[in-house]
Structure formats: C-alpha cells, structure tokens
Design an enzyme around this catalytic site. Structure first.
Site, short mmCIF file in Angstrom:
data_model
loop_
_atom_site.label_atom_id
_atom_site.label_comp_id
_atom_site.label_asym_id
_atom_site.label_seq_id
_atom_site.Cartn_x
_atom_site.Cartn_y
_atom_site.Cartn_z
N ARG A 94 6.67 9.47 -16.23
CA ARG A 94 6.08 8.44 -17.09
C ARG A 94 5.04 9.01 -18.05
O ARG A 94 4.83 8.46 -19.12
CB ARG A 94 5.45 7.35 -16.24
CG ARG A 94 6.52 6.51 -15.57
CD ARG A 94 6.02 5.13 -15.36
NE ARG A 94 7.03 4.30 -14.75
CZ ARG A 94 6.78 3.22 -14.04
NH1 ARG A 94 5.53 2.85 -13.86
NH2 ARG A 94 7.74 2.51 -13.53
N ASP A 126 -3.27 -9.96 -17.22
CA ASP A 126 -2.72 -8.69 -16.75
C ASP A 126 -3.67 -7.57 -17.15
O ASP A 126 -4.50 -7.73 -18.03
CB ASP A 126 -1.32 -8.44 -17.33
CG ASP A 126 -0.49 -7.48 -16.48
OD1 ASP A 126 0.34 -7.94 -15.68
OD2 ASP A 126 -0.71 -6.24 -16.59
C1 LIG Z 1 5.63 -6.11 -10.81
S1 LIG Z 1 4.61 -6.97 -11.99
C2 LIG Z 1 4.68 -8.61 -11.33
C3 LIG Z 1 4.89 -9.67 -12.40
C4 LIG Z 1 5.02 -11.11 -11.90
N1 LIG Z 1 3.82 -11.55 -11.22
C5 LIG Z 1 6.20 -11.28 -11.01
O1 LIG Z 1 6.07 -11.38 -9.80
O2 LIG Z 1 7.33 -11.27 -11.54
C6 LIG Z 1 2.98 -6.38 -11.55
C7 LIG Z 1 1.95 -6.57 -12.64
O3 LIG Z 1 0.65 -6.35 -12.11
C8 LIG Z 1 -0.16 -5.75 -13.09
N2 LIG Z 1 -1.32 -5.08 -12.46
C9 LIG Z 1 -1.32 -3.96 -11.72
N3 LIG Z 1 -2.59 -3.64 -11.36
C10 LIG Z 1 -3.39 -4.60 -11.89
C11 LIG Z 1 -4.81 -4.82 -11.88
N4 LIG Z 1 -5.66 -3.98 -11.26
N5 LIG Z 1 -5.29 -5.91 -12.54
C12 LIG Z 1 -4.44 -6.75 -13.17
N6 LIG Z 1 -3.10 -6.59 -13.22
C13 LIG Z 1 -2.58 -5.52 -12.58
C14 LIG Z 1 0.80 -4.79 -13.79
O4 LIG Z 1 0.36 -4.44 -15.08
C15 LIG Z 1 2.11 -5.59 -13.80
O5 LIG Z 1 2.30 -6.27 -15.01
#
Ligand SMILES: C[S@@+](CC[C@H](N)C(=O)[O-])C[C@H]1O[C@@H](n2cnc3c(N)ncnc32)[C@H](O)[C@@H]1O
Length: 278
Positions: free
Chosen positions: A39, A150
């Site tokens: 990545r 996010d």
């Molecule tokens: C796998 S996606 C899940 C999306 C949605 N909630 C779903 O279940 O389909 C995880 C998301 O968490 C966000 N994320 C990861 N660490 C984070 C943090 N410390 N604060 C806020 N968002 C975070 C990532 O950027 C990503 O967009």
C-alpha cells in the site's frame, strides 16, 4: 498485491506500525507487513523517497499533519456496501424508528440524531437516510440528522459526492433506486447519485475515534460497524464508554457482525447479537 517495489524491513515495519497505532488506534500485526509494503510502495515512488525510512522521517517532520493523514488514508481498509448487514436496517424500521416516533409524539418532539462512526465511502449513512425516509417520514419533516464521520479524508470526499458505480447499487430494490437515486449523465454516465433530498439528511465530518469526542447533543442511535476490529482492547473499551456517554437514555449501539462488547467492561444492555442499548 504487487511484489515489486522497495522492501520493508522488520524494523521499519515496526516503526510504521507504532505510528499508526499511536495516531489511529489501528493494530498492524506482523502478518500485515506485506499489505503495508504494497500500500505504501506507490507513495514512496511518487514522493521520490529512497526507502521506507526516509518516508517515515518525512511524515514525522511534517508539521501540517497532512502526510500523516495521507499515510492513515492508505493504511485503512474501507470495505463497505449499501445495506450491509441488513438486520440492522430491519431493526431500525421495525423497532427503533416506531418506538422513538411514539415516544417523541407523546412529548411533542420530532428530533432524530444518528451517528455513523467510521462511515467509509458513505454507503452506510445513506442506507440509514433511506431507511429513515422510507419508514419514518415523520422524522424527515422534523429535525433528522445523520452525522457520518471517518478518519480518512479520501473516503469522506467520495462519500460527500454520493456518486456510485452501477455495480455498487445493483442489488438494491428498484423502488429504492428510483426514489433515492438519480442516473448520472455526461461525466457520470453509468453511475448513480444519491438524490439531494436524501443526501440532505447526512452531514460528513472528519473525526478520529481515538481522540476525545466533541459532541454536546446526544444521539438516539450509533452505528460503529467493522471499525473497532482494528483497535486493541483498551482502545475499544474507551471508545465504547464514549459511545455510552454520547447516547441519549434508551439509545442503541450497532456494531459489526464479527465484533462483540464482551470483556470490555461496559454498561450497555444486550439486546441481540451486535445490538446494544443504553
Ligand atoms: C471497513 S470500514 C467500515 C465501513 C462501514 N462502517 C461498514 O461497516 O460498512 C472501516 C472504516 O473505519 C475507518 N477508521 C479506521 N480507524 C479509524 C479511526 N481511528 N477513527 C475514525 N475512523 C477510523 C476507516 O477509515 C474505514 O473507513
């Protein structure tokens, strides 16, 4: 995954893993080394860095924090879908919305606040908006607000546009597609855009879940699905405690299907798998 590009030594991987853990709570165990290398390889090429060490130093020295945001953007996994884990939307339609509507009707109120924490590219908050408009239009006329947050600015830009390729929406019922989406023309030919009237319910903001939450008003429902899996137990426990405080009494928390609050020492009432209540 491309195998070409610079190599990532164990020592460099550990340095990146520590940084990502400290800044975003995300746990990168040794098994993720190749993923991290792949990545970050293009960033290293584009940024003309000699190796991972030089890229790391560049991030640390950048006072604006932009380089850190970019790093976290490329590390985070953003997989999502419209109406992912449909049980939550069914629960909203059958239980949560009617209950809240009845309760607020009694008090002459009409306020709905939902938070999609870790909203990725917007499919989750838009699915929530569609569910509210289709099953409780009552709230659509009042003060319905869906806050979608996010860590990643890249996904938030995409989310705010609300434009999706046809294959992303192909599994949705036609009636939903017709009511809540507009077919793209010109540059957006072959895409679908969430209609303004539906998009209007959602507000997007960048928010890091491991930092102190800035809310004054409480929420009736919080979605935090498939986000905490990346965090260690301590971070999860702290966050779940903050969710509790951020909810109004009787408010619900929805988590991902592979997640659980067991062992986090929290005060929620268990309703059914992945659904908890204050
Ligand atoms: C796998 S996606 C899940 C999306 C949605 N909630 C779903 O279940 O389909 C995880 C998301 O968490 C966000 N994320 C990861 N660490 C984070 C943090 N410390 N604060 C806020 N968002 C975070 C990532 O950027 C990503 O967009």
């Amino acid at each position: 995954v491309s195998l070409s590009g610079p190599t990532l030594s164990e020592q460099d991987f550990k340095a990146f893993a520590r940084l990502v853990h400290d800044k975003a709570g995300i746990n990168l165990h040794e098994g993720k080394r190749e993923l991290v290398r792949a990545r970050l390889a293009s960033t290293i090429r584009e940024g003309q860095f000699r190796d991972f060490r030089e890229y790391y130093d560049h991030i640390i020295q950048d006072r604006s924090g932009d380089e850190l945001v970019k790093l976290l953007d490329s590390i985070s996994t953003n997989l999502t879908n419209f109406f992912r884990e449909p049980g939550h939307f069914a629960f909203m339609a059958k239980k949560f919305l009617p209950e809240l509507e009845a309760e607020q009707n009694k008090r002459g109120e009409n306020q709905l606040r939902i938070w999609s924490a870790g909203c990725s590219t917007g499919e989750e908050p838009y699915s929530i908006a569609i569910t509210v408009l289709d099953h409780a239009p009552y709230f659509g006329q009042g003060e319905a607000r869906i806050l979608a947050t996010d860590l990643s600015t890249r996904v938030l830009d995409k989310a705010a546009q609300g434009i999706y390729a046809a294959d992303r929406v192909s599994e949705m019922p036609r009636s939903i597609l017709q009511k809540h989406f507009r077919k793209g023309r010109g540059a957006w030919e072959g895409c679908y855009r969430v209609r303004e009237s539906t998009r209007g319910l959602v507000v997007f903001r960048r928010l890091n879940l491991i930092e102190k939450l800035p809310f004054k008003k409480r929420f009736n429902l919080i979605f935090c699905r498939n986000v905490m899996i990346y965090f260690d137990k301590e971070t999860q426990a702290r966050l779940v405690g903050s969710f509790y405080d951020a909810l109004a009494p009787g408010g619900y928390l929805f988590i991902g299907h592979s997640e659980s609050l067991t062992g986090l020492g929290q005060s929620f009432k268990y309703i059914q798998p992945t659904i908890y209540r204050k």
